[in-house]
Write a protein that holds these residues in place. Structure first.
Motif: not given
Length: 396
Positions: A81-92
Motif C-alpha cells: 500500500a505504501i508503494a502504491e501510494r508513492l507511485k500515485k503521488d510521485t510516479g516512483l
C-alpha cells in the motif's frame, strides 16, 4: 528501597551525548497547559479523531487475531500500500519488500536512518528551525551537525550559504517539506539546487515528508522523484498527520536497497516491528479514496484561515504558512523579552498554550521573537483561544 527524599539527592544520570537535552518543550508546555486549564494550540496533536473506516480496519485485525509480531519490516499488505501510494503521488515505482520499511512513527524512521547510515564524525546539514528529534538523533549518532537558518518572512533556502557549506565531507542533508515549524514548502527550484549539489558532492538526502498531504498553496514535491535522486534519498513519512491518528505511531522509510540495508539493521535493534493491527488499519488509510484527501485539505485551509485572521486581529505579525498545521507568529508587539517568557505568560495569564520557537534552533536567539501555533484543532477550540487572547492580551 529508597525514599522519595533520598532519590531527590542523587544527581541526574545521563550519557554525555544527551547532556545538552531536556524533556521536550512539547511535554513541558502540555503540562503547563493542563495545570492552568489553558486551551492548547501547542503540540501538533489533533483534538478530533481519525476516520472510522481506518479504526474499523484495525479493530477487525485485532478480532482476526493479528496480534503477534508481524514481519519486522512491515505487514506485506502495508508495504504494498505504501508503494502504491508513492507511485500515485510521485510516479516512483519501488519494490515493497526491498525498498519499503515500516517503522514506529516517522520519529523511528528518522532514528533508524540516522543510526543506520551515519558514522560518528560524519557531517550532516540541517535547516533551522527544525523538529527537535533531528538534533537529538544526530547527536546520539555522533554526527558533526552544520545548521543553515531559514529566515522570515518567507524562510527561503539561502542558496549561497548552502553552496559554501556543502562539500565532499558532507555525508547527508536532512530536509523537511512541508516544514515544521514554519509551514514552508520547499520550491521546485530549491529542491533542484539541493539535488544538483548532492549529486555533485555525493551527498545523501534524508527527507521527512509527514505533512505531504497538508500542502495548501503550493505543490509538494518529493526530492526522491527528481532525476538522479532516488538512489541517494531516504523518504520518510507516517500515518499520524494525514489521518489524525498520531497515537498509532505507524511510519515508514522508502530507500533503494543499498540504503535500506543500513536503516533496516538499525530498525531491527531499535524496535524490530510495529503494532500488527495498526499496520492493518494503515492499509485501509493509504487506500482511501482521493475525496478523503481533498476534504482533509479543505478542512485545514478553513482552520488555518480562522487562526491566521484571529492572530492578526489580536495584534500578532503572522508569517504565511503554505503547509503543515502550524503557523509562526511574531510576539514582539506584546513587549515580552523572549518567546519562552511570552509562552509561559500566555499559558498562565491568558489561558492559551503555544510553543516557543527558540527550541527549534541551535542558537535560541534566532527564534526568540517567534511562537508556533497549531491549527489541528476543531474550529470552536481555535475560536475560543482567539477570544481569550482578544480579551486579555494587550500590545505594549
Amino acid at each position: 528501597m529508597s525514599t522519595t527524599d533520598e532519590i531527590t539527592h542523587h544527581p541526574l544520570q545521563v550519557a554525555k551525548r544527551l547532556e545538552k537535552f531536556r524533556p521536550t518543550i512539547f511535554t513541558q508546555m502540555s503540562m503547563l497547559a493542563i495545570k492552568h486549564e489553558a486551551i492548547s494550540l501547542g503540540q501538533g496533536c489533533p483534538n478530533f479523531d481519525g476516520p472510522e473506516f481506518v479504526k474499523e480496519a484495525a479493530i477487525q485485525a485485532i478480532k482476526d487475531g493479528k496480534n503477534q509480531y508481524p514481519r519486522g519490516y512491515g505487514v506485506p499488505d502495508l508495504n504494498v500500500a505504501i508503494a502504491e501510494r508513492l507511485k500515485k503521488d510521485t510516479g516512483l515505482i519501488v519494490d515493497p519488500d526491498n525498498e519499503v520499511t515500516v517503522t514506529t512513527g516517522c520519529t523511528e524512521a528518522i532514528a533508524a536512518t540516522v543510526l543506520g547510515l551515519i558514522n560518528p564524525g560524519d557531517e550532516v546539514i540541517l535547516f533551522a528551525p527544525f523538529y527537535d528529534s533531528y538534533n537529538a538523533t544526530l547527536s546520539m549518532a555522533g554526527a558533526n551537525i552544520k545548521s543553515i537558518t531559514l529566515r522570515p518572512p518567507d524562510f527561503a533556502v539561502p542558496i549561497e550559504e548552502l553552496k559554501s557549506n556543502i562539500s565532499k565531507n558532507t555525508r547527508a542533508i536532512l530536509i523537511n517539506t512541508p516544514h515544521n515549524p514554519t509551514g514552508k514548502i520547499f520550491t521546485r527550484e530549491e529542491l533542484n539546487t539541493i539535488a544538483s549539489l548532492c549529486i555533485e558532492n555525493d551527498v545523501l538526502v534524508f527527507t521527512d515528508e509527514v505533512y505531504d498531504k497538508l500542502a495548501f498553496d503550493m505543490e509538494h514535491i518529493s526530492i526522491a522523484s527528481l532525476p538522479g535522486m532516488f538512489e541517494r534519498t531516504v523518504t520518510m513519512n507516517s500515518l499520524g498527520k494525514s489521518f489524525s491518528l498520531t497515537g498509532w505511531k505507524v511510519g515508514w522509510a522508502i530507500a533503494p536497497p543499498h540504503l535500506t540495508w543500513g536503516l533496516r539493521l538499525a530498525h531491527t535493534f531499535i524496535n524490530f516491528s510495529t503494532a500488527n493491527p495498526l499496520q492493518c488499519g494503515a492499509v485501509a488509510a493509504l487506500r482511501a479514496p482521493d475525496s478523503y484527501f481533498v476534504e482533509l485539505k479543505k478542512d485545514y485551509i478553513a482552520k488555518r484561515a480562522i487562526l491566521v485572521e484571529g492572530l492578526k486581529s489580536v495584534g500578532f505579525k503572522v508569517f504565511p504558512s503554505n503547509g503543515t498545521f502550524f503557523v509562526l507568529a511574531d510576539h514582539t508587539p506584546f513587549g515580552m523579552e523572549n518567546d519562552v517568557v511570552f509562552c509561559k505568560y500566555l499559558t498562565k495569564e491568558i489561558g492559551v498554550a503555544a510553543i516557543p520557537s527558540s527550541v527549534f534552533y541551535f542558537n535560541p536567539e534566532e527564534g526568540k521573537n517567534l511562537v508556533r501555533f497549531a491549527f489541528c484543532k476543531d474550529e470552536e477550540t481555535i475560536k475560543a483561544a482567539i477570544e481569550r487572547m482578544k480579551k486579555k492580551l494587550k500590545k505594549k
